[in-house]
Write a protein that holds these residues in place. Sequence first.
Motif, PDB file in Angstrom:
ATOM      1  N   MET A 274       0.865  -1.204   0.000  1.00 20.84           N
ATOM      2  CA  MET A 274       0.000   0.000   0.000  1.00 20.84           C
ATOM      3  C   MET A 274       0.893   1.243   0.000  1.00 20.84           C
ATOM      4  SD  MET A 274      -2.592   1.300   2.963  1.00 20.84           S
ATOM      5  CE  MET A 274      -3.282  -0.333   3.172  1.00 20.84           C
ATOM      6  N   THR A 275       0.809   2.030  -1.038  1.00 19.31           N
ATOM      7  CA  THR A 275       1.658   3.217  -1.113  1.00 19.31           C
ATOM      8  C   THR A 275       0.956   4.422  -0.496  1.00 19.31           C
ATOM      9  OG1 THR A 275       0.803   3.886  -3.261  1.00 19.31           O
ATOM     10  CG2 THR A 275       2.668   2.366  -3.269  1.00 19.31           C
ATOM     11  N   GLN A 276       1.761   5.267   0.136  1.00 19.79           N
ATOM     12  CA  GLN A 276       1.220   6.475   0.750  1.00 19.79           C
ATOM     13  C   GLN A 276       0.587   7.384  -0.292  1.00 19.79           C
ATOM     14  OE1 GLN A 276       1.014   6.931   3.883  1.00 19.79           O
ATOM     15  NE2 GLN A 276       0.377   9.071   4.055  1.00 19.79           N
ATOM     16  N   SER A 277       1.213   7.486  -1.482  1.00 19.53           N
ATOM     17  CA  SER A 277       0.692   8.386  -2.504  1.00 19.53           C
ATOM     18  C   SER A 277      -0.688   7.941  -2.980  1.00 19.53           C
ATOM     19  CB  SER A 277       1.664   8.465  -3.690  1.00 19.53           C
ATOM     20  OG  SER A 277       1.879   7.175  -4.234  1.00 19.53           O
ATOM     21  N   ARG A 278      -0.874   6.607  -3.155  1.00 20.28           N
ATOM     22  CA  ARG A 278      -2.189   6.143  -3.587  1.00 20.28           C
ATOM     23  C   ARG A 278      -3.221   6.344  -2.486  1.00 20.28           C
ATOM     24  NH1 ARG A 278      -1.890   0.590  -3.879  1.00 20.28           N
ATOM     25  NH2 ARG A 278      -3.058   0.463  -1.930  1.00 20.28           N
ATOM     26  N   ARG A 279      -2.806   6.112  -1.269  1.00 16.34           N
ATOM     27  CA  ARG A 279      -3.719   6.305  -0.143  1.00 16.34           C
ATOM     28  C   ARG A 279      -4.236   7.735  -0.107  1.00 16.34           C
ATOM     29  NH1 ARG A 279      -1.046   5.067   5.448  1.00 16.34           N
ATOM     30  NH2 ARG A 279      -0.728   3.075   4.399  1.00 16.34           N
ATOM     31  N   MET A 280      -3.350   8.686  -0.410  1.00 20.13           N
ATOM     32  CA  MET A 280      -3.770  10.072  -0.389  1.00 20.13           C
ATOM     33  C   MET A 280      -4.635  10.435  -1.593  1.00 20.13           C
ATOM     34  SD  MET A 280      -3.061  11.045   2.435  1.00 20.13           S
ATOM     35  CE  MET A 280      -2.050  10.656   3.853  1.00 20.13           C
ATOM     36  N   LEU A 281      -4.461   9.711  -2.695  1.00 20.81           N
ATOM     37  CA  LEU A 281      -5.393   9.887  -3.822  1.00 20.81           C
ATOM     38  C   LEU A 281      -6.788   9.408  -3.424  1.00 20.81           C
ATOM     39  CD1 LEU A 281      -3.265   8.720  -6.910  1.00 20.81           C
ATOM     40  CD2 LEU A 281      -3.983  11.054  -6.336  1.00 20.81           C
ATOM     41  N   VAL A 282      -6.826   8.335  -2.642  1.00 18.51           N
ATOM     42  CA  VAL A 282      -8.103   7.835  -2.123  1.00 18.51           C
ATOM     43  C   VAL A 282      -8.738   8.890  -1.203  1.00 18.51           C
ATOM     44  CG1 VAL A 282      -9.198   6.099  -0.637  1.00 18.51           C
ATOM     45  CG2 VAL A 282      -7.502   5.391  -2.342  1.00 18.51           C
ATOM     46  N   LEU A 283      -7.908   9.482  -0.334  1.00 20.89           N
ATOM     47  CA  LEU A 283      -8.415  10.521   0.561  1.00 20.89           C
ATOM     48  C   LEU A 283      -8.990  11.685  -0.238  1.00 20.89           C
ATOM     49  CD1 LEU A 283      -8.800  11.943   3.279  1.00 20.89           C
ATOM     50  CD2 LEU A 283      -6.417  12.705   3.143  1.00 20.89           C
ATOM     51  N   ARG A 284      -8.263  12.122  -1.256  1.00 19.78           N
ATOM     52  CA  ARG A 284      -8.740  13.233  -2.080  1.00 19.78           C
ATOM     53  C   ARG A 284     -10.075  12.885  -2.734  1.00 19.78           C
ATOM     54  NH1 ARG A 284      -5.864  17.529  -5.019  1.00 19.78           N
ATOM     55  NH2 ARG A 284      -7.311  18.360  -6.570  1.00 19.78           N
ATOM     56  N   ALA A 285     -10.199  11.653  -3.210  1.00 15.79           N
ATOM     57  CA  ALA A 285     -11.444  11.221  -3.847  1.00 15.79           C
ATOM     58  C   ALA A 285     -12.597  11.215  -2.847  1.00 15.79           C
ATOM     59  CB  ALA A 285     -11.254   9.837  -4.467  1.00 15.79           C
ATOM     60  N   VAL A 286     -12.322  10.754  -1.615  1.00 17.90           N
ATOM     61  CA  VAL A 286     -13.366  10.750  -0.581  1.00 17.90           C
ATOM     62  C   VAL A 286     -13.830  12.178  -0.295  1.00 17.90           C
ATOM     63  CG1 VAL A 286     -13.881  10.263   1.851  1.00 17.90           C
ATOM     64  CG2 VAL A 286     -12.584   8.604   0.504  1.00 17.90           C
ATOM     65  N   VAL A 287     -12.872  13.100  -0.138  1.00 15.63           N
ATOM     66  CA  VAL A 287     -13.225  14.494   0.157  1.00 15.63           C
ATOM     67  C   VAL A 287     -14.052  15.078  -0.987  1.00 15.63           C
ATOM     68  CG1 VAL A 287     -12.336  16.820   0.571  1.00 15.63           C
ATOM     69  CG2 VAL A 287     -11.209  14.856   1.640  1.00 15.63           C
ATOM     70  N   GLU A 288     -13.616  14.892  -2.217  1.00 15.65           N
ATOM     71  CA  GLU A 288     -14.339  15.432  -3.371  1.00 15.65           C
ATOM     72  C   GLU A 288     -15.762  14.881  -3.449  1.00 15.65           C
ATOM     73  OE1 GLU A 288     -11.768  14.405  -6.576  1.00 15.65           O
ATOM     74  OE2 GLU A 288     -10.567  16.247  -6.423  1.00 15.65           O
ATOM     75  N   ASP A 289     -15.900  13.554  -3.242  1.00 11.81           N
ATOM     76  CA  ASP A 289     -17.233  12.948  -3.309  1.00 11.81           C
ATOM     77  C   ASP A 289     -18.124  13.420  -2.166  1.00 11.81           C
ATOM     78  OD1 ASP A 289     -16.396  11.647  -5.542  1.00 11.81           O
ATOM     79  OD2 ASP A 289     -16.839   9.619  -4.823  1.00 11.81           O
ATOM     80  N   TYR A 290     -17.539  13.545  -0.974  1.00 11.42           N
ATOM     81  CA  TYR A 290     -18.353  13.962   0.181  1.00 11.42           C
ATOM     82  C   TYR A 290     -18.793  15.420   0.035  1.00 11.42           C
ATOM     83  CZ  TYR A 290     -20.116  14.546   4.879  1.00 11.42           C
ATOM     84  OH  TYR A 290     -20.943  14.803   5.957  1.00 11.42           O
ATOM     85  N   ILE A 291     -17.911  16.270  -0.478  1.00  9.77           N
ATOM     86  CA  ILE A 291     -18.281  17.670  -0.726  1.00  9.77           C
ATOM     87  C   ILE A 291     -19.451  17.732  -1.708  1.00  9.77           C
ATOM     88  CG2 ILE A 291     -17.509  19.783  -1.910  1.00  9.77           C
ATOM     89  CD1 ILE A 291     -14.756  19.358  -0.601  1.00  9.77           C
ATOM     90  N   ARG A 292     -19.409  16.859  -2.708  1.00 11.28           N
ATOM     91  CA  ARG A 292     -20.434  16.872  -3.736  1.00 11.28           C
ATOM     92  C   ARG A 292     -21.767  16.285  -3.242  1.00 11.28           C
ATOM     93  NH1 ARG A 292     -17.391  15.303  -7.480  1.00 11.28           N
ATOM     94  NH2 ARG A 292     -17.639  13.070  -7.120  1.00 11.28           N
TER      95      ARG A 292
END
Length: 367
Positions: free
Chosen positions: A1-19
Amino acid sequence: MTQSRRMLVLRAVVEDYIRSQEPVGSTTLARDHDLGVSSATIRNDMAALEDEGYLIQPHTSAGRVPTEKGYRYFVDRLATVVPLSEAQRRGINSFLSGSASLEDTLQRAARLLAQITGQVAVVASPSLAKSTLRHVEIVPVSMTTLLAVVITDTGRVAQHLLVIGSLPETATLSAFSSAVNAQCGALPLSKAADAVRAMAADPRWRAIAPLVDALARAFDAMADDERTSELYMAGTSRLAHQRTVADLAPLFDALEEQVVLMKLMSSLSEEAQADGVSVAIGSETHTPGLMHASVVTSGYGHTGAARPSGESGADAGPAAQAGGDPVAFVGSIGPTHMDYANTMAAVRAVARYLTSFLAHDEDGPRS
């Protein structure tokens, strides 16, 4: 599990939740985002992000939502504030350019920002403490009282009563006013007070020493008064559609505490990075009523250096372009799940307009 991919997941969660403002699940992320891994892998990433404090799971069977820490990571990694489109900027200019005065412009700016973001907009008038003297007019109002009408470089007009023993002769009063304008023009009010005190040593003004002292004290009082800025607010009615009843009372209390709000937003605008926009999320506001809100702020205007000449330096913020500290701020207050990218772009665009407005106001009528 890479840190960079994990943070892409975090960004996706934030974007979806905002929407959606609904908890976000791994299946939804795998379907809607090109993350290149299975929903099971995404689920593991989300569990790790929860362990690290970026996400929480409100209900056992539901998806996850961002925490304050998650929002902070997201905001810090918005590489740049994406500028509004040319059409949006023209719309702002068109709406605000019909203003008849600085006060009208600030009121319109608050209404427009609230309309663009769907959140509470707050615009402060330029502080006298950060303004420089453009002109002072001294007008007799009685045998023992004069009125000092002070106009600053930011277009603020302040009035101060000067109580003296007896009224000076008209010619002396006129000569003194001309001397004050010649020696104090373009000085901050605190330095203008010092310059007026120094004039007391001039033999020409010895007979009107009480007036000299009264004017110096008036300049000092204006420079020291932290409450000389006015707040223009719009969009508070929109809160009722976004918050629960339990959240509204402390939030409205926070909005009523204008001195607290001004100190918070002034401080944020002065700490803004190169893009000119600063964001405080939840507890970062250090304001009880804003624990479930975020504040996006930008300074406008400047103290000290040359004015901007237009839209050059697009990557710099309003105050950074102008040089010096901002003279006031414009900001937006909304839920922590606000659309940060849109809010930051709108706040910066309105701040840029107000900076330009003050520059034109100093140089002459706006074209």
